[in-house]
Design a protein around this motif. Structure first.
Motif, PDB file in Angstrom:
ATOM      1  N   SER A   2      12.165 -10.535 115.141  1.00  0.00           N
ATOM      2  CA  SER A   2      12.308  -9.518 113.874  1.00  0.00           C
ATOM      3  C   SER A   2      10.823  -9.061 114.048  1.00  0.00           C
ATOM      4  O   SER A   2       9.865  -9.764 113.966  1.00  0.00           O
ATOM      5  CB  SER A   2      12.566 -10.250 112.774  1.00  0.00           C
ATOM      6  N   LYS A   3      10.667  -7.569 113.887  1.00  0.00           N
ATOM      7  CA  LYS A   3       9.168  -7.068 113.904  1.00  0.00           C
ATOM      8  C   LYS A   3       8.709  -7.205 112.567  1.00  0.00           C
ATOM      9  O   LYS A   3       7.297  -7.272 112.335  1.00  0.00           O
ATOM     10  CB  LYS A   3       9.332  -5.501 113.903  1.00  0.00           C
ATOM     11  N   ILE A   4       9.570  -7.767 111.501  1.00  0.00           N
ATOM     12  CA  ILE A   4       8.982  -8.154 110.021  1.00  0.00           C
ATOM     13  C   ILE A   4       8.549  -9.456 109.537  1.00  0.00           C
ATOM     14  O   ILE A   4       7.544  -9.771 109.325  1.00  0.00           O
ATOM     15  CB  ILE A   4      10.018  -7.391 108.932  1.00  0.00           C
ATOM     16  N   GLU A  16      17.252  -4.227 114.173  1.00  0.00           N
ATOM     17  CA  GLU A  16      16.549  -2.922 113.534  1.00  0.00           C
ATOM     18  C   GLU A  16      16.954  -2.685 112.100  1.00  0.00           C
ATOM     19  O   GLU A  16      16.228  -2.398 111.278  1.00  0.00           O
ATOM     20  CB  GLU A  16      16.849  -1.791 114.593  1.00  0.00           C
ATOM     21  N   ASP A  26      15.475  -5.453 109.743  1.00  0.00           N
ATOM     22  CA  ASP A  26      14.096  -5.272 109.550  1.00  0.00           C
ATOM     23  C   ASP A  26      13.954  -4.278 108.375  1.00  0.00           C
ATOM     24  O   ASP A  26      13.057  -4.427 107.774  1.00  0.00           O
ATOM     25  CB  ASP A  26      13.436  -4.929 110.868  1.00  0.00           C
TER      26      ASP A  26
END
Length: 185
Positions: free
Chosen positions: A7-9, A55, A58
């Protein structure tokens, strides 16, 4: 062998050893709960079957992480109502007296302990992403309390932990008959 997703978060999530469609993060500070640390688990997620899940999750997490103590206090009345509705439905117990003595609805949070956060897709109607916070609470030890936020933005359900993301799903009603869900913007 355990797999991971990113996860980018919240970073790396490891596949659960018992449930292949569960992916758990390390403990993350949760602004909504005064930066208390909790693991976040993506549930009912098969990466090969839902290409947009991470996506969308996130984005829901970004929305949810914007919610602070003031936002929590803005729903205190609903948490307090959950408590009082439960207390009115059971026999009087002297141990519940501190709950009956609450004067400021924001005090209800002193009796609620978040334990885990699940991110999942609702598999009917809106097919949206929901942030579901499981909590223990002093008035309902058996079934606890859950707070559910559609897209991580807005509370759309507060109830005992029953596995349903919406009141509409729990009672098989149309979404427009679900009081909190129908107010989602």
């Amino acid at each position: 062998m355990s797999k991971e997703i990113t996860s980018k978060i919240i970073g790396q999530l490891k596949q659960d050893g018992s449930f292949s469609d569960w992916w758990e993060s390390t403990d993350i500070e949760i602004p909504f709960f005064d930066n208390q640390k909790l693991a976040i688990t993506f549930i009912d997620f098969e990466p090969e079957d839902d290409k947009n899940f991470i996506e969308e999750a996130d984005q829901a997490l970004m929305n949810f992480f914007k919610l602070k103590n003031e936002d929590r206090n803005s729903i205190s009345g609903l948490a307090y109502k959950n408590c009082t509705d439960f207390l009115e439905a059971i026999d009087f117990d002297e141990a519940d007296e501190p709950l009956r003595q609450i004067e400021n609805h924001n005090e209800i949070w002193d009796f609620i302990e978040p334990t885990e956060i699940h991110i999942s897709r609702r598999h009917r109607r809106d097919n949206d992403i929901y942030v579901q916070i499981a909590c223990e609470c002093d008035w309902e030890q058996e079934h606890g309390l859950q707070l559910v936020f559609r897209q991580g933005k807005q509370l759309t359900r507060i109830s005992s932990q029953d596995g349903h993301l919406t009141e509409a799903d729990a009672y098989d009603n149309p979404d427009e008959k679900d009081e909190l869900l129908s107010k989602f913007k």
